[in-house]
Enzyme design. Structure first.
Site: not given
Lengths: 353, 353
Positions: A100, A161
């Site tokens: 990430d 997301d």
């Protein structure tokens, strides 16, 4: 979940990765500076968990963050710790690693993502490498270099997301298909665009919407990560996620990402993906919110060459043989799809006597 | 649909009206100036269709429009034709009449809607009268006079048409609850706010969202009109629409419209409706899109008086007895509900010896 994957028929269909996301780590590294698992959540540690997966023919994925902290505030991987952390994951026998990008700037990312790729390779253990890098750079060139991504990452998150709602699924799908000429060519065997998880079997999608996500993700050659609770999954969601024909389309070895061919004013979209052995997949999707819509077309209108084709509808398993010029009608439910696997063309050649 | 209603257990639950919407009429009135049915769609005419319903213990609803044309372009009912059309519907033995409002101005509506009420009453036949008037005036005072509506109409559409999507269901629900102090008191036996149809069993709602629409409509004391195809309905949708406890809450004889008590920052809403015999209904609804949320509260926090209460969850049929001060936790799915029927309080009085 591992037990369900191995006992309920998922593993044999290719659902073999069990991926841990953020918040698995202890707040402190150990005395050697290595990441360690939260002792409450993972009392046996990650290595034991990986062994549990491997004993069942499954694989373990884990999460890290290029930056000072993970998005959830756990220890991040700064540039100086990349080799340490790569080696830790390899030592634990981890099989996939998602990197990430919270709490780092563009320059650090530009150094860190390639360096992690080298570090993972240097461990000698095959670890699939998932990069969130492009999602932090807006997903598009010139900020994102898809040639480089294909060289260093196995898959990458291009966009935001997903959430458990139809709006989110459709918004993500639209982004990928609207940018298909830019992101599509980046994909191929070992290097994939990742529009994020399937939310089929969660709480927010109707049955038709669930079929649509599966179809649109398969056309996109997207990795299929489930997010639902396999212990309580409904039979409808299970049937969609375990549909062998869609999985086979999704996992086609040629690995070409499909595209949207048409976005009609009547609310019908047509998607197409070329598959191995001159076969293909076609999806008719409805953006309507009123009633099933009867859409008429022919294969020649969808750029198919002369010949006759066998068409298998993947949800109903209906089959038909059609000439390229034959008009046919598909009835598409609101927010639903009709999806065909289309054979190679059979051409009747001129007979020499 | 009439056969399904009478044979599949719907009629006994109260689903007795079969309502025809726009586009039933012929483009031309007959020589006497009366509306007539499209001869292709209704070769036997409306009277025969009404008889078909009555033979099965069902009722027939029909549609008209206060204006020069219906919204779909069929003949409308101008001021001079109100008595004619009311008498036609009565002659056909129709049981409900929805009066839409396309193609007329505010002044014509202000004359036409009350006049149609009188005209229907003058026929002597009981015909439930559904008025689209307030939806054309923005749904709120001072343009809408709810006192007058309650005197002339049995139900009325306050707001826009529902679509087969969760966004639409939630948008409509939010409008009614945000304006609950204005529209709520207008409702009572024989006079109801109508937030439009249930879209449960259509294509756009998940199972959790379907339960939410049913619960939120029941708290609202809304008329329950189905819009789905009863021939192909899923077992999940059927179970929700045929849930006896929710139907009984929805149809409570006291007829008080419930309200939203709380809209929490964590995404949980609490709704409450007072019911006959000092009982009540409580709904916990989640606006979240991530995971089931554990919400803790007690009945005393929700304004319940001292005592102990029996609580029945309407979907799981779980039951518990709780004191008003007892804290309890409900786990609410994303876009889902937990709904309780709550008994009257049982109070242990001081014992005199």
């Amino acid at each position: 979940m591992a037990d369900r994957l191995s006992e309920d028929g998922w593993r044999e269909l290719g659902y073999v990765y069990v991926n841990i996301d953020d918040c698995w780590a202890s707040m402190d590294r150990d005395k050697q500076g290595r990441l360690q698992a939260d002792p409450k959540r993972f009392p046996g540690g990650i290595a034991k968990l990986a062994q549990y997966m491997h004993d069942r023919g499954l694989k373990l994925g884990i999460y890290g963050d290029m930056g000072t902290h993970t998005c959830g505030g756990y220890p991040g991987t700064t540039l100086d710790l990349i080799e340490t952390d790569a080696q830790t994951f390899a030592d634990w026998q981890v099989d996939m690693f998602k990197f990430d990008g919270c709490y780092s700037n563009s320059s650090e990312k530009a150094l860190g993502y390639p360096r992690m790729s080298k570090a993972l390779n240097a461990t000698g253990r095959p670890i699939a490498y998932s990069c969130s890098w492009p999602a932090y750079q807006g997903g598009l060139p010139p900020k994102v270099n898809y040639t480089q991504l294909g060289e260093i990452c196995n898959l990458w998150r291009n966009y935001g997301d997903i959430q458990d709602s139809w709006d989110s699924v459709l918004g993500i799908s639209d982004w990928f298909y609207e940018n298909q000429d830019v992101v599509g060519p980046a994909a191929g065997p070992g290097k994939w665009n990742d529009p994020d998880m399937l939310v089929i079997g969660d709480f927010g999608l109707s049955v038709d919407q669930s079929r649509s996500q599966m179809a649109l993700w398969a056309i996109m050659a997207a990795p299929l990560f489930m997010s639902n609770d396999l212990r309580t999954i409904s039979s409808e969601a299970r049937a969609i996620l375990q549909n062998k024909m869609i999985i086979s389309i999704s996992q086609d070895p040629m690995g070409v990402q499909g595209k949207r061919l048409l976005k009609e004013k009547n609310g019908i979209d047509v998607y197409w993906r070329p598959l191995s052995d001159n076969t293909s997949a076609l999806v008719f999707f409805s953006r309507r919110h009123d009633m099933p819509y009867r859409y008429q077309t022919s294969l020649s209108k969808l750029n198919y060459t002369t010949g006759s084709y066998k068409m298998f509808e993947v949800f109903t398993e209906n089959a038909a043989t059609l000439k390229d010029t034959s008009e046919f009608v598909v009835s598409v439910n609101p927010t639903g799809v009709v999806m065909f696997y289309v054979s190679a063309p059979s051409v009747r050649r001129h007979q020499f006597r």
